[in-house]
Design an enzyme around this catalytic site. Structure first.
Site: not given
Ligand SMILES: Nc1nc2c(ncn2[C@@H]2O[C@H](COP(=O)(O)OP(=O)(O)OP(=O)(O)O)[C@@H](O)[C@H]2O)c(=O)[nH]1
Ligand SMILES: [Mg+2]
Length: 92
Positions: A79
Site C-alpha cells: 500500500q
Molecule cells: N486471478 C488471480 N488472482 C490472484 C493471484 N494471486 C493473487 N490473487 C488475488 O489477488 C488478491 C491480492 O493478493 P495478495 O496476495 O493479498 O496481494 P499482496 O501483493 O500481498 O497485497 P498487499 O499485501 O496489499 O501488498 C487476492 O484476492 C488474491 O486471491 C493470481 O495469480 N491470479
C-alpha cells in the site's frame, strides 16, 4: 584439528542463507505467492486458506529450505503508505 572438524561440520550441515525481497503494488499477489511457495517447499506446512489472506500491514517473513540453500522471503505490504518502508528494508 578443530578447524578441520568445524570446517567439515559447516560443509555438511550449514546452509547458505539468502534474503529475497518481494516488492510490488498492493493486491499484486505477493502474499499469495509466498503462501503457495511455502506450501510447495515445506513438507510440514499445510498452508493457509488463500481466500483468508488480507492486505499486508508491515511485512511477512517466510523461510524455506531448498537443497543446501535457505531462502528467507520478505513480503512487504504494497500500500502507498507502506512503500516508504521499502527503502529502509532494502538498504539493510
Ligand atoms: N486471478 C488471480 N488472482 C490472484 C493471484 N494471486 C493473487 N490473487 C488475488 O489477488 C488478491 C491480492 O493478493 P495478495 O496476495 O493479498 O496481494 P499482496 O501483493 O500481498 O497485497 P498487499 O499485501 O496489499 O501488498 C487476492 O484476492 C488474491 O486471491 C493470481 O495469480 N491470479
Ligand atoms: Mg500481502
Amino acid at each position: 584439528m578443530y578447524t578441520l572438524l568445524s570446517g567439515l561440520y559447516k560443509y555438511m550441515f550449514q546452509k547458505d542463507e539468502y534474503c529475497v525481497l518481494i516488492l510490488g503494488l498492493d493486491n499484486a499477489g505477493k502474499t499469495t505467492f509466498l503462501e503457495q511457495t511455502k506450501t510447495k517447499f515445506s513438507k510440514n506446512y499445510k498452508g493457509m486458506n488463500l481466500s483468508k489472506i488480507t492486505s499486508t500491514v508491515g511485512l511477512n517473513i517466510g523461510t524455506i529450505d531448498v537443497g543446501k540453500a535457505r531462502l528467507m522471503f520478505w513480503d512487504l505490504g504494497g500500500q502507498d503508505e507502506l512503500q516508504s518502508l521499502w527503502d529502509k528494508v532494502s538498504s539493510r
